[in-house]
Each structure stands twice: as C-alpha cells, then as structure tokens.
Motif scaffolding. Structure first.
Motif, mmCIF file in Angstrom:
data_model
loop_
_atom_site.group_PDB
_atom_site.id
_atom_site.type_symbol
_atom_site.label_atom_id
_atom_site.label_comp_id
_atom_site.label_asym_id
_atom_site.label_seq_id
_atom_site.Cartn_x
_atom_site.Cartn_y
_atom_site.Cartn_z
ATOM 1 N N LEU A 170 16.506 22.484 -76.585
ATOM 2 C CA LEU A 170 17.361 22.559 -75.425
ATOM 3 C C LEU A 170 17.271 23.721 -74.551
ATOM 4 O O LEU A 170 17.713 23.533 -73.369
ATOM 5 N N ALA A 171 16.867 24.788 -75.103
ATOM 6 C CA ALA A 171 16.505 26.192 -74.091
ATOM 7 C C ALA A 171 15.397 25.648 -73.031
ATOM 8 O O ALA A 171 15.484 25.698 -71.963
ATOM 9 N N GLY A 172 14.356 24.994 -73.783
ATOM 10 C CA GLY A 172 13.224 24.468 -72.937
ATOM 11 C C GLY A 172 13.632 23.389 -71.958
ATOM 12 O O GLY A 172 13.219 23.417 -70.940
ATOM 13 N N LEU A 173 14.435 22.479 -72.160
ATOM 14 C CA LEU A 173 14.990 21.538 -71.420
ATOM 15 C C LEU A 173 15.923 21.982 -70.332
ATOM 16 O O LEU A 173 15.721 21.713 -69.349
ATOM 17 N N ALA A 174 16.633 23.165 -70.570
ATOM 18 C CA ALA A 174 17.265 23.712 -69.255
ATOM 19 C C ALA A 174 16.339 24.246 -68.452
ATOM 20 O O ALA A 174 16.425 24.181 -67.312
ATOM 21 N N LEU A 175 15.257 24.749 -68.830
ATOM 22 C CA LEU A 175 14.234 25.409 -68.209
ATOM 23 C C LEU A 175 13.669 24.345 -67.212
ATOM 24 O O LEU A 175 13.139 24.756 -66.194
ATOM 25 N N ALA A 176 13.099 23.197 -68.126
ATOM 26 C CA ALA A 176 12.422 22.307 -67.239
ATOM 27 C C ALA A 176 13.388 21.526 -66.125
ATOM 28 O O ALA A 176 12.924 21.213 -65.102
ATOM 29 N N LEU A 177 14.666 21.267 -66.544
ATOM 30 C CA LEU A 177 15.605 20.739 -65.520
ATOM 31 C C LEU A 177 15.636 21.665 -64.321
ATOM 32 O O LEU A 177 16.213 21.266 -63.256
ATOM 33 N N LEU A 178 15.739 23.036 -64.484
ATOM 34 C CA LEU A 178 15.922 23.889 -63.444
ATOM 35 C C LEU A 178 15.328 23.551 -62.044
ATOM 36 O O LEU A 178 16.099 23.196 -60.758
ATOM 37 N N PRO A 179 14.021 23.467 -61.870
ATOM 38 C CA PRO A 179 13.445 23.391 -60.658
ATOM 39 C C PRO A 179 13.757 21.735 -59.949
ATOM 40 O O PRO A 179 14.149 21.978 -58.601
ATOM 41 N N ILE A 180 13.812 20.858 -60.562
ATOM 42 C CA ILE A 180 14.125 19.324 -60.349
ATOM 43 C C ILE A 180 15.696 19.645 -59.585
ATOM 44 O O ILE A 180 16.115 18.780 -58.757
ATOM 45 N N LYS B 218 2.257 27.596 -67.319
ATOM 46 C CA LYS B 218 1.058 26.745 -67.257
ATOM 47 C C LYS B 218 1.519 25.313 -67.383
ATOM 48 O O LYS B 218 0.896 24.446 -66.231
ATOM 49 N N THR B 219 2.254 24.917 -67.903
ATOM 50 C CA THR B 219 2.917 23.665 -68.089
ATOM 51 C C THR B 219 3.561 23.222 -66.657
ATOM 52 O O THR B 219 3.681 22.396 -66.248
ATOM 53 N N LEU B 220 4.353 24.328 -66.379
ATOM 54 C CA LEU B 220 5.142 24.255 -65.061
ATOM 55 C C LEU B 220 4.071 23.616 -63.852
ATOM 56 O O LEU B 220 4.334 22.946 -62.900
ATOM 57 N N THR B 221 3.056 24.685 -63.683
ATOM 58 C CA THR B 221 1.811 24.459 -62.642
ATOM 59 C C THR B 221 1.326 22.962 -62.908
ATOM 60 O O THR B 221 1.142 22.296 -61.881
ATOM 61 N N ASN B 222 1.205 22.481 -64.135
ATOM 62 C CA ASN B 222 0.688 21.129 -64.389
ATOM 63 C C ASN B 222 1.602 20.122 -63.928
ATOM 64 O O ASN B 222 1.354 19.102 -63.113
ATOM 65 N N SER B 223 2.873 20.302 -64.160
ATOM 66 C CA SER B 223 3.835 19.338 -63.665
ATOM 67 C C SER B 223 4.162 19.275 -62.095
ATOM 68 O O SER B 223 4.385 18.408 -61.522
ATOM 69 N N LEU B 224 4.121 20.634 -61.585
ATOM 70 C CA LEU B 224 4.255 20.774 -60.047
ATOM 71 C C LEU B 224 2.861 19.919 -59.594
ATOM 72 O O LEU B 224 3.209 19.394 -58.491
ATOM 73 N N LEU B 225 1.706 20.189 -59.915
ATOM 74 C CA LEU B 225 0.497 19.738 -59.524
ATOM 75 C C LEU B 225 0.609 18.425 -59.384
ATOM 76 O O LEU B 225 0.427 17.738 -58.347
#
Length: 274
Positions: free
Chosen positions: A243-253, A68-75
């Motif tokens: 930090l695990a969440g940060l790694a997931l968040a950094l991956l797409p960009i 859900k949050t990834l979709t919001n960020s991408l949108l």
C-alpha cells in the motif's frame, strides 16, 4: 416552484457529496493502511492508525527500486502517448477532411475496433511479436499505440468537425502544404482534445499490468505495476509495503491528472460526434 428548485439543488449536492465519498474511499484505505504496521492492517483495516509509522515508505521505495521502475514506466507511458497523439491526430485529420465512402468506412473500422477487448487477441498477438523478437519495451510501445489509436482518432475526428475547412483553404492559398496546414493551423486548435487524449491514455498505460507482464517481464525493464506484484509472495503478503508502494506509484499520475483536468471536459465535448 422556488422551494422545489431548492430541494432539487440540495438533493443534487447530497448525491454529489456521497459520490465524492465513494470515490475517495479507496484513497482513504490506501493512505491510512500505508501508515500502519502489518498486524494493525488486519486488526483494524478501516480505522485510523493508532500509531502512525512512515517506515513503510522508505522500505517500499527500496524494494520497488523506485527510481528504476519509475523511469521504465515514464519511458513507456510518455513514448506511447506521444506516438498515439501524433499519428491519431494526423489520421483523424486525413479521414475528416476527405469526405468519401472510403474514409467513412475506415473511420467506422477504427470505431468498431474499440469494441475488441485485448484478451481476445492476447495470445496470437504475443506469439506474433515473440516470433518478430519484439517482446521488449519497443514492442510494448508499438502495442500501446495500436490499442490506443481507435479512441484517440474518434475524439480527434469529432473535434475536427468544429474547425471550418475555410482555414485549410486559406492556408493552402498562402502556399502552405498539408503538413504545414495541420501542424501550424489545425493542431494548435486541438489543444483540449490533445490533453484529453493524453490523460485518458496515460491513466490506462500507467496502471496497466497484463500487457507489460507478457511483454517486458525482464528484471531491468519492469514497470511499477509489475514490480508491485513482488510484495505478494506464495506464503506471505506485505500489505503495508504494497500500500505504501501503491501510494508512491499513484502520486505522479494523480499530479498529472489534476494539472490537466480542467481541459478534459472541454476536450471530450469537442470530440463528441456532432
């Protein structure tokens, strides 16, 4: 002379290597500590994990409501970047092709706007958008467009100077109107600059916390940086999950950046003032 050149070359390589290590160090901390248990992070924050655990990642994925949050960020990011590219390129084209004092003044105002920090206009801007009932994702995209336009116009304006006006005149003689000239003749030649504008804006928007926290703080519209904040409570901080969440968040960009990086230097050099 040859020895001096070799020494200079070796010195540059050593400096480059040291700079690369400094640049990579935060990523090392994120990855290694995301594979540790919470207690080990405080006991040995700089070392390699003694017992590697991947349990932090699925838990962080659930806590973040990552899809859900990834979709919001991408949108928000994709919409903002596309609008910035479209209107900035059109504005730069109009300003560069119309050589007059008025267009020069407008261009300089856009350049000067880059010096105005968001914090200087934060309170009146949010108040104004609140009265207009635009404290939502649409309002955030509109704000991102406003703050990203100045630098983008500056880059496009410089790149357009290297494209001869004879192309416009030839297309005009063939019967094309101004929009056809721009989209079919000029814009395809701005590929490197467009990619540079996209990457620079996407990096900033993807990691932005302050503006979304003021505009889209509703539970269903939170972006990844906003959701990350909930790992840090008043009395406890889940660094292993953060930090695990940060790694997931950094991956797409990061993936996006590495695919586009070869165009960035070329785009910035084209966008330089000639």
């Amino acid at each position: 002379m040859k020895k001096k050149k070799r020494r200079g070359s070796h010195s540059k390589q050593i400096i480059g290597f040291l700079l690369a290590l400094i640049w990579m160090f935060p990523f090392y901390l994120i990855i290694t500590n995301s594979l540790k248990e919470k207690r080990e992070i405080f006991e040995n924050p700089l070392g390699i994990p003694k017992n590697i655990t991947f349990a932090n990642y699925p838990e962080a994925f659930r806590e973040l409501e990552f899809i859900k949050t990834l979709t919001n960020s991408l949108l928000i990011t994709v919409s903002s970047v596309l609008i910035i590219i479209l209107f900035s390129s059109l504005a730069a084209y109009a300003l560069e092709r119309n050589s007059s004092k008025k267009s020069t003044t407008i261009f300089m105002l856009f350049v000067a706007a880059m010096l105005v920090p968001f914090q200087a206009v934060m309170i009146p801007l949010v108040s104004l958008f609140g009265h207009a009932e635009l404290l939502n994702r649409f309002g955030l995209v509109f704000m991102n467009f406003g703050f990203g336009t100045s630098l983008s116009i500056f880059l496009y304006h410089g790149a357009l100077k290297s494209i001869p006006k004879a192309l416009d005149e030839a297309a005009l003689i063939d019967g094309a109107n101004r929009f056809q000239i721009f989209f079919k003749v000029i814009f395809p030649q701005l590929k490197s600059t467009t990619i540079t504008v996209a990457v620079l804006n996407a990096l900033g928007l993807w990691n932005d916390y302050l503006l979304p926290s003021l505009v889209v703080n509703a539970p269903d519209t939170r972006t990844i940086p906003l959701k990350m904040y909930f790992f840090f409570g008043e009395y406890a901080r889940d660094w292993n999950l953060a930090l695990a969440g940060l790694a997931l968040a950094l991956l797409p960009i990061i993936i996006f950046y590495f695919f586009m990086q070869k165009h960035i230097i070329n785009g910035v050099s084209q966008g330089a003032v000639k």
